[in-house]
Scaffold this active site. Structure first.
Site, PDB file in Angstrom:
ATOM      1  N   THR A 244      -2.723   7.767  24.607  1.00 15.55           N
ATOM      2  CA  THR A 244      -4.037   7.969  25.210  1.00 15.55           C
ATOM      3  C   THR A 244      -4.994   8.519  24.168  1.00 15.55           C
ATOM      4  O   THR A 244      -4.585   9.148  23.197  1.00 15.55           O
ATOM      5  CB  THR A 244      -3.962   8.926  26.408  1.00 15.55           C
ATOM      6  N   LYS A 247      -6.468  12.981  25.465  1.00 11.88           N
ATOM      7  CA  LYS A 247      -5.839  14.303  25.404  1.00 11.88           C
ATOM      8  C   LYS A 247      -5.975  14.879  23.985  1.00 11.88           C
ATOM      9  O   LYS A 247      -6.959  15.512  23.674  1.00 11.88           O
ATOM     10  CB  LYS A 247      -4.404  14.217  25.896  1.00 11.88           C
ATOM     11  N   THR A 276     -11.058  -6.152  33.387  1.00  7.01           N
ATOM     12  CA  THR A 276     -11.828  -4.906  33.486  1.00  7.01           C
ATOM     13  C   THR A 276     -12.778  -4.779  32.310  1.00  7.01           C
ATOM     14  O   THR A 276     -12.491  -5.244  31.208  1.00  7.01           O
ATOM     15  CB  THR A 276     -10.890  -3.681  33.561  1.00  7.01           C
ATOM     16  N   THR A 277     -13.920  -4.167  32.567  1.00  5.74           N
ATOM     17  CA  THR A 277     -14.929  -3.975  31.522  1.00  5.74           C
ATOM     18  C   THR A 277     -14.377  -3.104  30.396  1.00  5.74           C
ATOM     19  O   THR A 277     -13.654  -2.129  30.638  1.00  5.74           O
ATOM     20  CB  THR A 277     -16.195  -3.338  32.124  1.00  5.74           C
ATOM     21  N   THR A 362       2.804  16.408  42.602  1.00  5.76           N
ATOM     22  CA  THR A 362       2.857  16.356  41.136  1.00  5.76           C
ATOM     23  C   THR A 362       4.146  16.982  40.619  1.00  5.76           C
ATOM     24  O   THR A 362       4.731  16.511  39.631  1.00  5.76           O
ATOM     25  CB  THR A 362       1.633  17.070  40.538  1.00  5.76           C
TER      26      THR A 362
END
Length: 403
Positions: A244, A247, A276-277, A362
């Site tokens: 990612t 983070k 998706t854009t 979670t």
């Protein structure tokens, strides 16, 4: 059916069990991290953020902000479409090259988030490989679970961080069946680290592909920020490294890195990429600046490690219980959803400290916690203030101290 009544009943159930989620109205202040403003009915108040996933504070770094301003002035606000139509910008190309270099792979592919990169890649690989069986660590993130579920491939759970259990399951599968082993480097709730080398050894023995989620490792570990796999010198053994930009790198977006053919395969077949854009160019430019900086600078990582160690020592001295793990994530265990939220509310209202409660689903019931994430920018005074406030609330709520 009264749909609205159904929604209300379900929400009331969450409230009764203490798992209804509320969000504080927080405004980050450029250049002041971990300081922020808490907007509330009686007016804004300053707070110190202790639960951000911007682990190194790179979202506030001058080079990152300058790069985003420059790209915004050059390109405007949006990407203009999907990558397949008109959305591929030069910043996307440069960032993908930089990420491939970071992990020592032939190629990399950008997605709009880490969740999407996991969901799209796992679902595409597992559904397109005929008869693929996915072996998934029992502690894997929801995005990985959803991607595997969406693929409709056979899924086998193996015990968390247990290569021997993985080997047992692989040995029972047909030798020529396509197999994909999916696991993480740093697990975000307990802060434990996966045995990557051992997982690769087992996967190699049985001819399985390996899929490593490095979202809580990239930027933070390894001599250039390539994650735990770089630190342990095993990045070359992995079929897919997923990461990612939200983070350790402090911006937003997700990606995969691996062989040119694998990345091109996902690019060509993954609906989560095709339809998706694209990331706005200024977002890609900010991430590019962050990745480049952390590849060359170890200052942030060394300071980060120092602050984490200081906080752990202070919590130990105060008897505030926390998981002793080898990562930068510090879970302070409460064990009750209502008390967990109460502590967070009191920290915010009385002490100007912002930490979100982590409750079910979670984490498992009975393991509710405060998930504290120190950064290089937290000061000794910030640490002292946090630990003093926690110690006071532990006494007030009659919570058990650590031995």
């Amino acid at each position: 059916m009264n749909y609205d009544a159904f929604f209300r009943k379900q929400l009331d159930g969450l409230r009764r069990e203490g798992n209804y989620r509320t969000f504080a109205n927080i405004q980050r202040q450029s250049g002041a991290f971990p300081g922020a403003m808490h907007h509330r009915d009686r007016g804004p108040a300053p707070v110190t953020v202790w639960c951000s996933n911007d682990y190194l504070g790179m979202g506030q770094h001058p080079q990152v902000i300058a790069a985003m301003h420059e790209a915004l002035d050059k390109c405007g606000a949006g990407a203009g479409g999907t990558r397949n139509i008109s959305g591929t910008n030069h910043y996307h190309v440069l960032l993908e090259r930089e990420l491939a270099d970071l992990h020592g792979t032939e190629s990399a592919l950008l997605f709009t988030s880490g969740y999407v990169s996991n969901w799209a890649t796992l679902s595409t690989l597992a559904s397109r490989l005929p008869g693929c069986v996915v072996l998934s660590d029992a502690g894997n993130h929801a995005s990985m679970i959803e991607g595997i579920r969406h693929s409709r491939a056979e899924r086998i759970l193996f015990r968390h961080n247990d290569p021997e259990d993985l080997a047992r399951h692989l040995a029972a599968l047909p030798k020529d069946a396509p197999k994909l082993v999916a696991f993480e480097s740093v697990y975000s709730m307990d802060g434990d680290i996966g045995p990557i080398t051992e997982m690769c050894d087992v996967a190699d023995r049985y001819g399985a592909m390996t899929y490593l989620d490095e979202v809580h490792g990239v930027g933070i570990y390894g001599p250039r920020g390539g994650g735990i796999s770089e630190r342990e010198g095993v990045a070359h053994r992995l079929t897919v490294i997923e990461g990612t930009l939200a983070k350790g790198f402090g911006v937003i977006g997700g990606y995969i890195a691996g062989s040119a053919n694998m990345c091109d395969f996902v690019r060509s077949f993954a609906s989560g990429f095709i339809f998706t854009t694209a990331l706005p160019p200024h977002v890609a430019a900010g991430a590019l600046a962050s990745v480049r900086h952390l590849k060359a600078s170890n200052t942030e990582r060394l300071r980060h490690k120092e602050v984490v160690a200081k906080l752990r020592r202070a919590l130990d001295a105060a008897g505030v219980p926390h998981y002793d793990n080898p990562s930068h994530i510090v879970p302070v265990i409460v064990g009750d959803p209502v008390r967990c939220k109460t502590i967070c509310d009191l920290l915010l209202d009385r002490h100007g400290i912002y930490v979100q409660p982590i409750n079910y689903p979670t984490v498992p019931r009975g393991t509710e916690r405060l998930r504290i994430t120190p950064s290089p920018l937290h000061s000794d005074a910030d640490i002292a203030h946090l630990v003093e406030a926690l110690s006071t609330l532990w006494a007030e709520l009659h919570l058990a101290r650590a031995a």
